[in-house]
Write a protein that holds these residues in place. Structure first.
Motif, mmCIF file in Angstrom:
data_model
loop_
_atom_site.group_PDB
_atom_site.id
_atom_site.type_symbol
_atom_site.label_atom_id
_atom_site.label_comp_id
_atom_site.label_asym_id
_atom_site.label_seq_id
_atom_site.Cartn_x
_atom_site.Cartn_y
_atom_site.Cartn_z
ATOM 1 N N LEU A 1 0.818 -1.205 0.000
ATOM 2 C CA LEU A 1 0.000 0.000 0.000
ATOM 3 C C LEU A 1 0.856 1.261 0.000
ATOM 4 C CD1 LEU A 1 -2.829 -1.006 2.505
ATOM 5 C CD2 LEU A 1 -2.942 -0.949 0.004
ATOM 6 N N THR A 2 1.962 1.223 0.727
ATOM 7 C CA THR A 2 2.865 2.376 0.729
ATOM 8 C C THR A 2 3.368 2.651 -0.682
ATOM 9 O OG1 THR A 2 3.544 1.946 3.022
ATOM 10 C CG2 THR A 2 5.007 3.317 1.681
ATOM 11 N N GLY A 3 3.721 1.597 -1.404
ATOM 12 C CA GLY A 3 4.166 1.754 -2.789
ATOM 13 C C GLY A 3 3.055 2.245 -3.699
ATOM 14 N N ASN A 4 1.844 1.732 -3.498
ATOM 15 C CA ASN A 4 0.702 2.173 -4.308
ATOM 16 C C ASN A 4 0.416 3.657 -4.107
ATOM 17 O OD1 ASN A 4 0.475 -0.466 -5.142
ATOM 18 N ND2 ASN A 4 -1.534 -0.827 -4.223
ATOM 19 N N VAL A 5 0.431 4.075 -2.851
ATOM 20 C CA VAL A 5 0.168 5.486 -2.541
ATOM 21 C C VAL A 5 1.255 6.373 -3.141
ATOM 22 C CG1 VAL A 5 0.087 7.181 -0.669
ATOM 23 C CG2 VAL A 5 -1.213 5.042 -0.478
ATOM 24 N N ARG A 6 2.494 5.927 -3.020
ATOM 25 C CA ARG A 6 3.599 6.724 -3.564
ATOM 26 C C ARG A 6 3.456 6.871 -5.082
ATOM 27 N NH1 ARG A 6 7.562 3.743 -1.833
ATOM 28 N NH2 ARG A 6 7.671 4.843 0.164
ATOM 29 N N TYR A 7 3.123 5.775 -5.774
ATOM 30 C CA TYR A 7 2.971 5.837 -7.228
ATOM 31 C C TYR A 7 1.832 6.783 -7.615
ATOM 32 C CZ TYR A 7 1.637 4.719 -11.969
ATOM 33 O OH TYR A 7 1.305 4.842 -13.296
ATOM 34 N N ALA A 8 0.655 6.596 -7.005
ATOM 35 C CA ALA A 8 -0.502 7.414 -7.363
ATOM 36 C C ALA A 8 -0.253 8.888 -7.041
ATOM 37 C CB ALA A 8 -1.747 6.911 -6.635
ATOM 38 N N SER A 9 0.340 9.163 -5.904
ATOM 39 C CA SER A 9 0.611 10.544 -5.515
ATOM 40 C C SER A 9 1.543 11.216 -6.509
ATOM 41 C CB SER A 9 1.220 10.588 -4.107
ATOM 42 O OG SER A 9 0.322 10.065 -3.144
ATOM 43 N N ASN A 10 2.611 10.535 -6.870
ATOM 44 C CA ASN A 10 3.562 11.109 -7.828
ATOM 45 C C ASN A 10 2.905 11.341 -9.186
ATOM 46 O OD1 ASN A 10 5.591 11.106 -5.912
ATOM 47 N ND2 ASN A 10 6.442 9.136 -6.571
ATOM 48 N N TYR A 11 2.091 10.382 -9.620
ATOM 49 C CA TYR A 11 1.443 10.514 -10.926
ATOM 50 C C TYR A 11 0.483 11.702 -10.939
ATOM 51 C CZ TYR A 11 -0.557 9.075 -15.387
ATOM 52 O OH TYR A 11 -0.947 9.046 -16.713
ATOM 53 N N ILE A 12 -0.341 11.810 -9.917
ATOM 54 C CA ILE A 12 -1.328 12.883 -9.884
ATOM 55 C C ILE A 12 -0.647 14.246 -9.839
ATOM 56 C CG2 ILE A 12 -3.155 13.924 -8.466
ATOM 57 C CD1 ILE A 12 -3.897 10.998 -7.675
ATOM 58 N N ARG A 13 0.377 14.367 -9.025
ATOM 59 C CA ARG A 13 1.065 15.658 -8.919
ATOM 60 C C ARG A 13 1.742 16.055 -10.232
ATOM 61 N NH1 ARG A 13 2.216 14.213 -3.221
ATOM 62 N NH2 ARG A 13 0.995 15.689 -1.986
ATOM 63 N N SER A 14 2.224 15.072 -10.959
ATOM 64 C CA SER A 14 2.953 15.392 -12.192
ATOM 65 C C SER A 14 2.036 15.548 -13.399
ATOM 66 C CB SER A 14 3.999 14.309 -12.486
ATOM 67 O OG SER A 14 3.386 13.052 -12.717
ATOM 68 N N HIS A 15 0.804 15.060 -13.322
ATOM 69 C CA HIS A 15 -0.086 15.082 -14.489
ATOM 70 C C HIS A 15 -1.336 15.950 -14.326
ATOM 71 C CE1 HIS A 15 2.319 11.484 -15.414
ATOM 72 N NE2 HIS A 15 1.929 11.626 -16.672
ATOM 73 N N PHE A 16 -1.832 16.113 -13.099
ATOM 74 C CA PHE A 16 -3.132 16.759 -12.913
ATOM 75 C C PHE A 16 -2.971 18.040 -12.095
ATOM 76 C CE2 PHE A 16 -4.509 12.053 -12.661
ATOM 77 C CZ PHE A 16 -4.386 11.915 -14.039
ATOM 78 N N LYS A 17 -2.429 19.063 -12.716
ATOM 79 C CA LYS A 17 -2.194 20.331 -12.037
ATOM 80 C C LYS A 17 -3.518 20.929 -11.571
ATOM 81 C CE LYS A 17 -0.060 24.887 -12.623
ATOM 82 N NZ LYS A 17 0.636 25.817 -13.547
ATOM 83 N N GLY A 18 -3.550 21.298 -10.306
ATOM 84 C CA GLY A 18 -4.766 21.852 -9.729
ATOM 85 C C GLY A 18 -5.521 20.876 -8.859
ATOM 86 N N VAL A 19 -5.189 19.594 -8.950
ATOM 87 C CA VAL A 19 -5.754 18.594 -8.041
ATOM 88 C C VAL A 19 -4.852 18.544 -6.812
ATOM 89 C CG1 VAL A 19 -6.355 16.173 -7.702
ATOM 90 C CG2 VAL A 19 -6.752 17.261 -9.926
ATOM 91 N N GLU A 20 -5.388 18.924 -5.672
ATOM 92 C CA GLU A 20 -4.599 19.049 -4.449
ATOM 93 C C GLU A 20 -4.964 17.944 -3.463
ATOM 94 O OE1 GLU A 20 -2.232 21.243 -4.102
ATOM 95 O OE2 GLU A 20 -2.642 22.380 -5.949
ATOM 96 N N PHE A 21 -3.982 17.508 -2.685
ATOM 97 C CA PHE A 21 -4.238 16.496 -1.662
ATOM 98 C C PHE A 21 -3.052 16.417 -0.708
ATOM 99 C CE2 PHE A 21 -2.003 14.470 -5.092
ATOM 100 C CZ PHE A 21 -1.142 13.574 -4.498
ATOM 101 N N ALA A 22 -3.304 15.869 0.453
ATOM 102 C CA ALA A 22 -2.250 15.575 1.413
ATOM 103 C C ALA A 22 -1.897 14.099 1.299
ATOM 104 C CB ALA A 22 -2.716 15.896 2.832
ATOM 105 N N ASP A 23 -0.623 13.777 1.321
ATOM 106 C CA ASP A 23 -0.232 12.375 1.288
ATOM 107 C C ASP A 23 -0.799 11.652 2.506
ATOM 108 O OD1 ASP A 23 1.206 12.674 -1.043
ATOM 109 O OD2 ASP A 23 3.112 13.001 -0.041
ATOM 110 N N PRO A 24 -1.578 10.599 2.306
ATOM 111 C CA PRO A 24 -2.098 9.857 3.458
ATOM 112 C C PRO A 24 -0.968 9.168 4.216
ATOM 113 C CG PRO A 24 -2.568 8.676 1.432
ATOM 114 C CD PRO A 24 -1.986 9.993 1.027
ATOM 115 N N GLN A 25 -1.141 9.080 5.521
ATOM 116 C CA GLN A 25 -0.170 8.402 6.376
ATOM 117 C C GLN A 25 -0.696 7.040 6.815
ATOM 118 O OE1 GLN A 25 -0.088 11.446 9.361
ATOM 119 N NE2 GLN A 25 1.431 12.674 8.280
ATOM 120 N N GLY A 26 -1.983 6.873 6.684
ATOM 121 C CA GLY A 26 -2.647 5.609 6.974
ATOM 122 C C GLY A 26 -3.848 5.478 6.068
#
Length: 403
Positions: A308-333
């Protein structure tokens, strides 16, 4: 890896709301995709992984005996919980007497609220708010007073302790719901945060119902702190609710439990739950918990957290690099992303309804975040094989977050 987190399960026709429920509950479930697109279930919070084999082994072994009459929870059941809480959360001194069965966390929540508030009374809840809290609290006649979580300068969701204190005082509130880790924001609260929150609750003579169903789903680098562990006062004013269902994908079996150290609180909650609803354990649910909490369950969960840590890291990086204006905090759990789409929607002149429709049309079944009291948000489940998440991101990039 010892356990399989890469195979894609076909859940159609296997009692899974995540796939078979599409289009059946307007306003709650996503719509089914257009012809030619398969469903990537990223909405309701269950996992698309096979659970640990010791659970199915335990259920099958018990099912070999052809009688399923009345029964009482065994010592193995209570010992399994005590060992799990000690090993995973460092809980010392937990006894059988402090543990009680609940049909579900929300059922336990309502039983506890009903002990200390009457219909029409107010209950303090953080916002964004888990949709299950909203539905169960309001349908039982209580009024929710929201206190907002706010993102700090580093983008981390934080409690507003002054707002909590003010609203408790102004509304004469004496029952609060605390979600730890927080759903949908994914915050794993630090000890000082829980301590400060509990001081606010203490100052306002407030009983705290702590939903800790996500306490096992902690991403790497973070640690769950049980609410009851931060002080003696917290131990005595808190009803804590747990379940193996979120951890091991057992929601369909039904079965949660409370931990209540204060005898007065415990007696009232047990009395209420026994009178209002049929609150009795399923024998297979008991054996499922025992199977889950075996050493293999610990190993499986550690591997799940890594995945799950790897999944979150992948999705977070993808969204930040592709979907400008979509904001979120990295989940910790948890395994949920909570995406604020307001910036993207405003920049592109697109409504959230249009964004959701685009996603659902191509099988990316994300959840409407407005159900969580957020005006322009999406909740996204990442408990899938990584290949499914990669495919979902590609579809979002090609068909959804487009100019």
């Amino acid at each position: 890896m010892k356990y399989d987190f890469t195979s894609i399960m076909d859940r159609h026709g296997k009692d899974a709301i995540a796939v078979d429920g599409l289009g059946t509950q307007p306003g709650f479930a996503p719509e089914p995709p257009k012809y030619g697109y398969d469903v990537i279930p990223m909405w309701i919070a269950d996992m698309n992984f096979a659970t640990v084999p010791t659970i199915t082994d335990a259920i099958i072994e018990r099912a070999k005996h052809p009688a399923f009459g009345y029964f009482a929870p065994t010592d193995d059941y209570f010992d399994s919980i005590i060992d799990w809480q000690k090993t995973r959360n460092g809980v010392e001194g937990l006894t059988k007497e402090a543990i009680g069965y609940e049909n579900g966390v929300l059922g336990g929540l309502i039983s506890a609220i009903s002990c200390f508030a009457a219909p029409g009374d107010s209950v303090l809840v953080h916002q964004p708010t888990y949709v299950g809290f909203t539905g169960s609290i309001e349908s039982n006649g209580f009024h929710i007073v929201h206190t907002p979580l706010k993102r700090d300068e580093e983008g981390v969701w934080r409690m507003d302790f002054d707002d909590m204190d003010r609203k408790l005082r102004e509304n004469n509130i004496h029952v609060a719901v605390f979600c730890s880790p927080h759903n949908p924001c994914g915050r794993v609260w630090e000890r000082w945060e829980i301590e400060k929150a509990m001081e606010v609750y203490r100052a306002n003579d407030c009983v705290v119902i702590s939903d800790e169903i996500w306490s096992d789903i902690i991403l790497e680098g973070h640690k769950h702190i049980p609410t009851q562990s931060v002080s003696e006062d917290a131990r005595n004013r808190t009803v804590a609710l747990y379940a193996p269902s979120k951890t091991f994908n057992l929601a369909g079996l039904i079965g949660s439990y409370h931990i209540i150290y204060n005898k007065t609180l415990r007696d009232r909650v047990v009395a209420k739950s026994s009178k209002v609803v049929y609150n009795e354990m399923n024998v297979l649910s008991m054996h499922a918990l025992i199977g889950a909490y075996k050493p293999e369950g610990h190993d499986w969960l550690d591997q799940l957290r890594h995945v799950l840590t790897g999944n979150v890291r992948y999705a977070s990086n993808y969204i930040r690099s592709h979907f400008k204006g979509v904001e979120f905090a990295d989940p910790q759990g948890t395994y949920m992303l909570f995406l604020d789409c307001s910036g993207w929607c405003e920049a592109h002149g697109v409504t959230l309804d249009e964004v959701l429709k685009r996603a659902w049309n191509v099988g990316v079944a994300v959840q409407d975040g407005r159900q969580f009291k957020a005006p322009c948000a999406i909740r996204m489940n990442l408990a899938l094989p990584l290949t499914r998440i990669q495919e979902a991101m590609q579809r979002l990039n090609k068909y959804v977050f487009i100019d």
